[in-house]
Structures are given as C-alpha cells and as structure tokens.
Design a protein around this motif. Sequence first.
Motif, PDB file in Angstrom:
ATOM      1  N   ARG A  62       0.855  -1.193   0.000  1.00  0.00           N
ATOM      2  CA  ARG A  62       0.000   0.000   0.000  1.00  0.00           C
ATOM      3  C   ARG A  62       0.886   1.237   0.000  1.00  0.00           C
ATOM      4  O   ARG A  62       1.757   1.393   0.867  1.00  0.00           O
ATOM      5  CB  ARG A  62      -0.915   0.036   1.230  1.00  0.00           C
ATOM      6  N   GLN A  64       0.241   4.282   0.796  1.00  0.00           N
ATOM      7  CA  GLN A  64       0.130   5.173   1.952  1.00  0.00           C
ATOM      8  C   GLN A  64       0.992   4.708   3.119  1.00  0.00           C
ATOM      9  O   GLN A  64       1.402   5.523   3.953  1.00  0.00           O
ATOM     10  CB  GLN A  64      -1.335   5.330   2.388  1.00  0.00           C
ATOM     11  N   LYS A  90      -1.777   6.344  -8.036  1.00  0.00           N
ATOM     12  CA  LYS A  90      -0.699   6.165  -7.051  1.00  0.00           C
ATOM     13  C   LYS A  90       0.659   5.956  -7.718  1.00  0.00           C
ATOM     14  O   LYS A  90       1.680   5.862  -7.032  1.00  0.00           O
ATOM     15  CB  LYS A  90      -1.001   4.959  -6.158  1.00  0.00           C
ATOM     16  N   SER A  93       3.704   8.423  -7.037  1.00  0.00           N
ATOM     17  CA  SER A  93       4.273   8.251  -5.708  1.00  0.00           C
ATOM     18  C   SER A  93       5.106   6.973  -5.626  1.00  0.00           C
ATOM     19  O   SER A  93       6.242   6.987  -5.132  1.00  0.00           O
ATOM     20  CB  SER A  93       3.158   8.215  -4.655  1.00  0.00           C
TER      21      SER A  93
END
Length: 239
Positions: A62, A64, A90, A93
């Motif tokens: 993940r 995050q 995403k 990132s």
Amino acid sequence: MTDRREQLAANLARVEERIASACAAAGRERDEVTLIVVTKTYPASDVRILHELGVRHVAENRDQDAAPKAAACADLSLTWHFVGQLQTNKVRSVVGYADVVQSVDRVKLVTALSAAAGGRGRELGCLLQVALDAESGERGGRGGVAPGDIEELAAAVEAAPGLRLDGLMTVAPLAGPYAGRQRAAFDRLMEFSSRLRGDHPAANMVSAGMSGDLEDAVAAGATHVRVGTAVLGDRPRLG
C-alpha cells in the motif's frame, strides 16, 4: 527495541533455515533464492532492524504505508518492491521509491509507470502478475493478467521507456483448479516463465511463495519469495 531485534533475528533465522532446507531438497543452491521481507503495516524501525540483520529486499503493498516508510529509510541500502494492486493515481508516488513493481497487470498501468519513470529519469523493474485462476474463468480478487495475455503485456513493458521487464509474479489462487494446490500453481507459473524467457531472455525473475508456502515455491523454481508474517510475527500493527 532490543527485545524486538531479538524477535526479528530469531524469526529471520527460522525463515532462512526453511529456505536453505527447501533449496537443499530441490537440489538448488541457497543463493538462487532471494528473500523479500514484506513489511506492510510494520514501522520503519522494523525495516532498520532488518537491514542491520542483513535483509536487503523489502516489499510493501500500500502506497500510503510505503511512501513515508521508504522516505524514513532512504539512507539504507535497500531494494524496495511494490507488490500490491496498483491504481494509476498512485503511480507517481510509487515510482518515487520502488525499484521493482511486481503487480503489473494491464497496459494502462504500463503507460502510467513509463511516464512516471521517464519523468524521474530512472529505470523501473517490472514483474507481470499472473492470475492463474483466470485460466478457468474464476477470477479471484487478487488481480493479475490472464495467462493468455502475458505476451502482449510483456511486449508493452519491453517497449515502454523507463521500464525493464524482469519476469513474473503470482499469488497462489483462492479459486479455480489451483486453489489449495500451491505447488501445482507455482509449477504452472514456471511454465509461463519458460515461455516468456524464450522471447525475453532477461526476464528470468519468478516471484512466488509467502510465509505458508515458500517451500512449494522454492521446489518449483522461484527465484524470489515474499515473506511477511513468518519474519515480522504478530506484533501490533500500524493504523
């Protein structure tokens, strides 16, 4: 922290022994198999301890969780693998810290990864995640490309600037004919790997096997195993 280091050291030693025993049983050298420790939901302090203990490959699923952890460990010599299902929003990132994305499963994602890698002037390793249950039409929820579409996706990765086709990955399926038959599933992945290498000789990485089935993966011929719980234990997790 000392207690945590001792716990991780003991767990890591047990996993190393399992891998070594599986390699010996399969007639393989220990250095043919790379251990990737999946540190999802565990803190950066654990990653630092693992590095002290000799671990050089870590994985996250993940963004995050992964992005701040990778930033906190940027001073360490580590190879970061992203192993979770990846949404295109995403990608920028993830490309900021991941060295390898093991969950490439569609051309749209290839396009996004290529653009992000090019924007950062770097090369990103890619594994195609294969959904073995798709052969029988019983798609589970773990993502992946259908076996019949492997070559098309491989060609897209190989043609994409900033990307490097490294090989294949799978998670033992929960549905279809391979459910509960991990060794058969990993043998099937190796068949697909052999075919892929016929046209893409450098794509020789095979990522398969986790805490509960790493022996089956090693026996089948996996080059990388992804182990989380067996190393990190049941320590209270983040968030």
